[in-house]
Design an enzyme around this catalytic site. Structure first.
Site, PDB file in Angstrom:
ATOM      1  N   GLU A 145     -11.463 -11.547  13.961  1.00 33.60           N
ATOM      2  CA  GLU A 145     -12.091 -11.597  12.634  1.00 33.60           C
ATOM      3  C   GLU A 145     -12.077 -13.026  12.079  1.00 33.60           C
ATOM      4  OE1 GLU A 145     -11.357  -7.049  10.955  1.00 33.60           O
ATOM      5  OE2 GLU A 145      -9.908  -8.581  10.450  1.00 33.60           O
ATOM      6  N   TYR A 171      -7.456  -7.712  16.385  1.00 31.76           N
ATOM      7  CA  TYR A 171      -8.553  -7.699  15.417  1.00 31.76           C
ATOM      8  C   TYR A 171      -8.466  -8.842  14.415  1.00 31.76           C
ATOM      9  CZ  TYR A 171      -5.845  -5.522  11.555  1.00 31.76           C
ATOM     10  OH  TYR A 171      -4.961  -5.275  10.548  1.00 31.76           O
ATOM     11  N   GLY A 209      -5.899 -12.163  20.447  1.00 29.44           N
ATOM     12  CA  GLY A 209      -7.055 -11.372  20.869  1.00 29.44           C
ATOM     13  C   GLY A 209      -7.128 -10.041  20.145  1.00 29.44           C
ATOM     14  N   HIS A 257     -34.410   8.492   8.947  1.00 34.31           N
ATOM     15  CA  HIS A 257     -35.262   7.471   9.545  1.00 34.31           C
ATOM     16  C   HIS A 257     -35.884   6.571   8.483  1.00 34.31           C
ATOM     17  CE1 HIS A 257     -37.850   5.807  12.634  1.00 34.31           C
ATOM     18  NE2 HIS A 257     -38.874   5.951  11.811  1.00 34.31           N
ATOM     19  N   LYS A 263      -9.607 -10.916   3.165  1.00 36.44           N
ATOM     20  CA  LYS A 263     -10.333 -11.091   4.433  1.00 36.44           C
ATOM     21  C   LYS A 263     -11.777 -10.623   4.307  1.00 36.44           C
ATOM     22  CE  LYS A 263     -10.476  -7.844   7.355  1.00 36.44           C
ATOM     23  NZ  LYS A 263      -9.910  -6.744   8.153  1.00 36.44           N
ATOM     24  N   CYS A 268      -6.509  -7.141   4.112  1.00 32.24           N
ATOM     25  CA  CYS A 268      -7.845  -6.531   4.108  1.00 32.24           C
ATOM     26  C   CYS A 268      -8.785  -7.085   3.031  1.00 32.24           C
ATOM     27  CB  CYS A 268      -7.768  -5.017   3.875  1.00 32.24           C
ATOM     28  SG  CYS A 268      -6.204  -4.238   4.202  1.00 32.24           S
ATOM     29  N   SER A 309       0.817  -1.221   0.000  1.00 28.79           N
ATOM     30  CA  SER A 309       0.000   0.000   0.000  1.00 28.79           C
ATOM     31  C   SER A 309       0.847   1.266   0.000  1.00 28.79           C
ATOM     32  CB  SER A 309      -0.898   0.010   1.240  1.00 28.79           C
ATOM     33  OG  SER A 309      -1.632  -1.176   1.330  1.00 28.79           O
ATOM     34  N   GLY A 310       1.803   1.360   0.920  1.00 28.08           N
ATOM     35  CA  GLY A 310       2.588   2.589   1.061  1.00 28.08           C
ATOM     36  C   GLY A 310       3.575   2.780  -0.071  1.00 28.08           C
ATOM     37  N   ARG A 330      -4.368 -14.978  25.737  1.00 26.12           N
ATOM     38  CA  ARG A 330      -3.666 -14.995  27.028  1.00 26.12           C
ATOM     39  C   ARG A 330      -4.136 -13.903  27.986  1.00 26.12           C
ATOM     40  NH1 ARG A 330       1.068 -11.447  26.558  1.00 26.12           N
ATOM     41  NH2 ARG A 330       0.911 -10.517  24.507  1.00 26.12           N
ATOM     42  N   ASP A 389       3.652  -0.105   7.701  1.00 28.04           N
ATOM     43  CA  ASP A 389       3.758  -0.992   8.869  1.00 28.04           C
ATOM     44  C   ASP A 389       5.195  -1.159   9.366  1.00 28.04           C
ATOM     45  OD1 ASP A 389       1.077  -1.321   8.480  1.00 28.04           O
ATOM     46  OD2 ASP A 389       1.116  -3.509   8.386  1.00 28.04           O
ATOM     47  N   THR A 398       0.459  -6.776   1.516  1.00 25.06           N
ATOM     48  CA  THR A 398      -0.358  -7.489   2.503  1.00 25.06           C
ATOM     49  C   THR A 398      -1.839  -7.232   2.293  1.00 25.06           C
ATOM     50  OG1 THR A 398       1.448  -7.276   4.083  1.00 25.06           O
ATOM     51  CG2 THR A 398      -0.727  -7.811   4.980  1.00 25.06           C
ATOM     52  N   CYS A 399      -2.208  -5.974   2.166  1.00 31.97           N
ATOM     53  CA  CYS A 399      -3.631  -5.625   2.108  1.00 31.97           C
ATOM     54  C   CYS A 399      -4.345  -6.353   0.972  1.00 31.97           C
ATOM     55  CB  CYS A 399      -3.774  -4.109   1.949  1.00 31.97           C
ATOM     56  SG  CYS A 399      -5.476  -3.590   1.763  1.00 31.97           S
ATOM     57  N   GLU A 429     -29.197   6.780  12.825  1.00 27.39           N
ATOM     58  CA  GLU A 429     -29.928   7.925  13.393  1.00 27.39           C
ATOM     59  C   GLU A 429     -29.808   7.968  14.917  1.00 27.39           C
ATOM     60  OE1 GLU A 429     -34.298   7.960  13.295  1.00 27.39           O
ATOM     61  OE2 GLU A 429     -34.256   5.851  12.739  1.00 27.39           O
ATOM     62  N   ARG A 483      -7.589  -5.286  23.020  1.00 34.54           N
ATOM     63  CA  ARG A 483      -6.975  -4.310  23.939  1.00 34.54           C
ATOM     64  C   ARG A 483      -6.898  -2.942  23.253  1.00 34.54           C
ATOM     65  NH1 ARG A 483      -1.243  -3.837  25.705  1.00 34.54           N
ATOM     66  NH2 ARG A 483      -0.778  -5.335  24.070  1.00 34.54           N
TER      67      ARG A 483
HETATM   68  P1  FAD Z   1       2.643  -4.172   2.964  1.00 35.89           P
HETATM   69  O1  FAD Z   1       1.307  -4.000   2.362  1.00 35.89           O
HETATM   70  O2  FAD Z   1       2.863  -5.310   3.885  1.00 35.89           O
HETATM   71  O3  FAD Z   1       3.667  -4.249   1.762  1.00 35.89           O
HETATM   72  C1  FAD Z   1       5.018  -4.544   1.950  1.00 35.89           C
HETATM   73  C2  FAD Z   1       5.521  -5.282   0.731  1.00 35.89           C
HETATM   74  O4  FAD Z   1       6.944  -5.302   0.767  1.00 35.89           O
HETATM   75  C3  FAD Z   1       5.091  -6.731   0.656  1.00 35.89           C
HETATM   76  O5  FAD Z   1       4.434  -6.965  -0.562  1.00 35.89           O
HETATM   77  C4  FAD Z   1       6.380  -7.544   0.763  1.00 35.89           C
HETATM   78  O6  FAD Z   1       6.362  -8.694  -0.035  1.00 35.89           O
HETATM   79  C5  FAD Z   1       7.392  -6.542   0.252  1.00 35.89           C
HETATM   80  N1  FAD Z   1       8.758  -6.729   0.770  1.00 35.89           N
HETATM   81  C6  FAD Z   1       9.140  -6.929   2.041  1.00 35.89           C
HETATM   82  N2  FAD Z   1      10.492  -6.964   2.142  1.00 35.89           N
HETATM   83  C7  FAD Z   1      10.965  -6.778   0.880  1.00 35.89           C
HETATM   84  C8  FAD Z   1      12.271  -6.682   0.318  1.00 35.89           C
HETATM   85  N3  FAD Z   1      13.370  -6.754   1.088  1.00 35.89           N
HETATM   86  N4  FAD Z   1      12.405  -6.489  -1.015  1.00 35.89           N
HETATM   87  C9  FAD Z   1      11.295  -6.383  -1.813  1.00 35.89           C
HETATM   88  N5  FAD Z   1      10.039  -6.458  -1.333  1.00 35.89           N
HETATM   89  C10 FAD Z   1       9.872  -6.637   0.000  1.00 35.89           C
HETATM   90  N6  FAD Z   1      -5.670  -2.760   7.285  1.00 35.89           N
HETATM   91  C11 FAD Z   1      -6.798  -2.024   7.141  1.00 35.89           C
HETATM   92  O7  FAD Z   1      -6.706  -0.784   7.005  1.00 35.89           O
HETATM   93  N7  FAD Z   1      -8.035  -2.617   7.143  1.00 35.89           N
HETATM   94  C12 FAD Z   1      -8.183  -3.962   7.269  1.00 35.89           C
HETATM   95  O8  FAD Z   1      -9.317  -4.462   7.282  1.00 35.89           O
HETATM   96  C13 FAD Z   1      -7.009  -4.744   7.401  1.00 35.89           C
HETATM   97  N8  FAD Z   1      -7.115  -6.094   7.500  1.00 35.89           N
HETATM   98  C14 FAD Z   1      -5.969  -6.851   7.579  1.00 35.89           C
HETATM   99  C15 FAD Z   1      -6.099  -8.228   7.659  1.00 35.89           C
HETATM  100  C16 FAD Z   1      -4.983  -9.026   7.757  1.00 35.89           C
HETATM  101  C17 FAD Z   1      -5.147 -10.526   7.841  1.00 35.89           C
HETATM  102  C18 FAD Z   1      -3.678  -8.418   7.768  1.00 35.89           C
HETATM  103  C19 FAD Z   1      -2.447  -9.278   7.875  1.00 35.89           C
HETATM  104  C20 FAD Z   1      -3.540  -7.057   7.680  1.00 35.89           C
HETATM  105  C21 FAD Z   1      -4.682  -6.251   7.584  1.00 35.89           C
HETATM  106  N9  FAD Z   1      -4.609  -4.861   7.515  1.00 35.89           N
HETATM  107  C22 FAD Z   1      -5.745  -4.105   7.404  1.00 35.89           C
HETATM  108  C23 FAD Z   1      -3.295  -4.159   7.611  1.00 35.89           C
HETATM  109  C24 FAD Z   1      -2.784  -3.745   6.232  1.00 35.89           C
HETATM  110  O9  FAD Z   1      -2.734  -4.864   5.398  1.00 35.89           O
HETATM  111  C25 FAD Z   1      -1.415  -3.108   6.375  1.00 35.89           C
HETATM  112  O10 FAD Z   1      -1.476  -2.050   7.298  1.00 35.89           O
HETATM  113  C26 FAD Z   1      -0.902  -2.548   5.043  1.00 35.89           C
HETATM  114  O11 FAD Z   1      -0.838  -3.552   4.078  1.00 35.89           O
HETATM  115  C27 FAD Z   1       0.480  -1.919   5.246  1.00 35.89           C
HETATM  116  O12 FAD Z   1       1.002  -1.497   4.008  1.00 35.89           O
HETATM  117  P2  FAD Z   1       2.572  -1.396   3.810  1.00 35.89           P
HETATM  118  O13 FAD Z   1       2.778  -0.726   2.489  1.00 35.89           O
HETATM  119  O14 FAD Z   1       3.212  -0.799   4.992  1.00 35.89           O
HETATM  120  O15 FAD Z   1       3.115  -2.894   3.761  1.00 35.89           O
END
Ligand code: FAD
Length: 455
Positions: free
Chosen positions: A183, A179, A177, A437, A51, A48, A15-16, A200, A304, A42-43, A442, A206
């Site tokens: 979920e 999210y 425990g 309503h 899921k 996300c 994402s970032g 635990r 992250d 990840t997302c 509401e 939390r």
């Molecule tokens: P990421 O999306 O994790 O992207 C990092 C990428 O870097 C990965 O693709 C990885 O393969 C790559 N990478 C890592 N190291 C290297 C390297 N050395 N060289 C090249 N590539 C590399 N957030 C929400 O807002 N809403 C939700 O409902 C939600 N549900 C989630 C459910 C689950 C099961 C999980 C695990 C997470 C969820 N999240 C949710 C959190 C969300 O996915 C993350 O906050 C978001 O993806 C973070 O984005 P990012 O760009 O920091 O990292």
């Protein structure tokens, strides 16, 4: 200054990283991005998006059940996990492709490889190739923490593997425990799996408002999820096709699958941070300032991996703000103070602003407004679940500090309430807003009675 291969090299196509690369390229920067797994991160691939698709699947059982009260009779409804996973995979592949092609359309060079720092302004790819860049952005995200050092820990899967299961288990033990744990417990229970949640601590979620935590635990238990609090796994042993799980309290469980969702950690291992002098914190998170600059000039980090607020919209904002600041000559800091968030259990919950406990800890004198009611749909369906709505209001200024909802569509309701809180809404502004309503939302604008603890 010597010439470099790129203006910006991004490590991580989630994402970032993707947002930062696209925006920087839009400002005319020469950008490359490395992703070691699949674009979207990840997302999109294992967070996300898949899921939420599973959450949708898990809620159809309720629909079939509730429909009877509204006069519908349907044939025997059956569920096929493999169809769901195949359709989910198709959708994820479509999104992955869109992510990569959007980057290419902006002129970003997309590399499918791991990248590691080898010093300020330099990275090394898996094939040994060395690349230089004026600016490096680390956006490597996080990884699931592994369940502690217990016998049979190798049998425990994480949220990375759960999306690829070939078959739906009949019984599952979910550990954690947070999210993600609640979920998945809710998803599996909704799909008819006998579900046990082992945590635990004494309560789930939390940091969330206590009323939401209590209300959710009651609802999950009401839906047949076995909640084992103040408990932990001490071992997992294979028993034919099943597993025997030993518990700290002396008990044991038989199950078909053990899923751990006990937390996530920043993906900084083996990234070469030391070689460049980038400092990390206790969890391995990269330390950054309010412009996402690390301790080394020219190296930035977002998402992250910095462990600020680990959510997709936050990672996207941080990536965008970084690109505006460094390449758009427009310094932007991300405000992390008011982040709405949802937990997609069934019933779901969502929250924006301060919990009652956090507001008190900050010294606010509070007025509380709470409503607990049976949503209209549940009257005829016969479902016995209640919605909870709560406003946390500063007594002196009348400012709404927090809005908390547990019940159907909580995420949709709270996203809009977040606009009001962002604008600094007072309780009087909520009161002055005309109700829509009949709706659940509401209730938030018709709460008049201050809540008082039972005498
Ligand atoms: P990421 O999306 O994790 O992207 C990092 C990428 O870097 C990965 O693709 C990885 O393969 C790559 N990478 C890592 N190291 C290297 C390297 N050395 N060289 C090249 N590539 C590399 N957030 C929400 O807002 N809403 C939700 O409902 C939600 N549900 C989630 C459910 C689950 C099961 C999980 C695990 C997470 C969820 N999240 C949710 C959190 C969300 O996915 C993350 O906050 C978001 O993806 C973070 O984005 P990012 O760009 O920091 O990292």
């Amino acid at each position: 200054m010597t010439a470099t291969d790129y203006d910006l090299f991004v490590i991580g196509g989630g994402s970032g990283g993707v947002r930062a690369a696209r925006i920087a390229a839009g400002y005319g920067a020469k950008v490359a991005i490395a992703e070691e797994d699949r674009y979207g991160g990840t997302c999109v691939i294992r967070g996300c998006v898949p899921k939420k698709l599973l959450v949708y699947a898990s809620r159809y059982g309720d629909e079939f059940e509730d429909a009877r009260g509204f006069g519908w009779t349907s044939g025997l409804a059956t569920f096929d996990w493999r169809t769901l996973i195949a359709n989910k995979d198709r959708e994820i592949a479509r999104l992955e492709q869109i992510y990569e092609s959007n980057l290419k359309a902006k002129g970003v060079v997309t590399l499918k490889t791991r990248a590691e720092l080898i010093g300020p302004g330099a990275v090394k790819l898996s094939d040994g190739q060395r690349i230089t860049a004026r600016t490096i952005l680390i956006a490597t995200g996080g990884r699931p923490s592994r369940y502690g050092d217990i016998p049979g820990a190798n049998h425990i899967i994480t949220s990375n593997e759960v999306f690829e299961l070939e078959d739906l288990p009949k019984r599952i033990v979910v550990c954690g425990g947070g999210y993600i744990a609640v979920e998945f417990a809710s998803i599996f229970a909704g799909l008819g799996v006998e579900t046990t949640l082992v945590h635990r601590r004494d309560k789930v979620l939390r940091g969330f408002d206590e009323d939401l935590r209590d209300g959710l635990m009651e609802a999950l238990a009401g839906r047949g999820i076995r909640l084992l609090m103040n408990e932990a796994l001490t071992g997992v042993a294979r028993d034919g096709a099943a597993y025997h799980v030993a518990l700290r309290g002396g008990g044991s469980l038989e199950t078909d699958l053990v899923l751990s969702a006990i937390g996530r950690e920043p993906a900084t291992k083996g990234l070469g941070l030391d070689s460049a002098g980038v400092r990390t914190g206790a969890k391995g998170e990269i330390i950054v300032d309010s412009f996402s600059q690390t301790t080394v000039p020219g190296i930035f980090a977002v998402g992250d991996v910095t462990d600020r607020a680990n959510l997709t919209p936050v990672a996207i904002r941080e990536g965008h703000a970084f690109a505006d600041t460094v390449f758009g000559k427009r310094p932007v800091q991300v405000d992390h103070s008011l982040i709405p968030t949802a937990v997609f259990t069934t019933p779901e919950l969502a929250t924006v602003g301060l919990s009652e406990e956090a507001a008190r800890a900050l010294g606010h004198e509070l007025d509380l407004y709470k409503a607990r009611f049976r949503p209209m749909r549940n009257t005829i369906s016969g479902r016995n679940e209640r919605t909870l709505m709560k406003l946390v209001v500063d007594r002196g200024t009348d400012r709404v500090l927090g809005c908390h909802v547990l019940g159907p569509d909580a995420a949709e309701i709270v996203q809009m309430a977040a606009v009001a809180l962002q604008l600094g809404a007072r309780k009087a502004d909520f009161d002055a807003t005309v109700a829509l309503h009949p709706s659940a939302g509401e209730e938030l604008v018709t709460l008049r009675e201050k809540w008082a603890p039972p005498a």
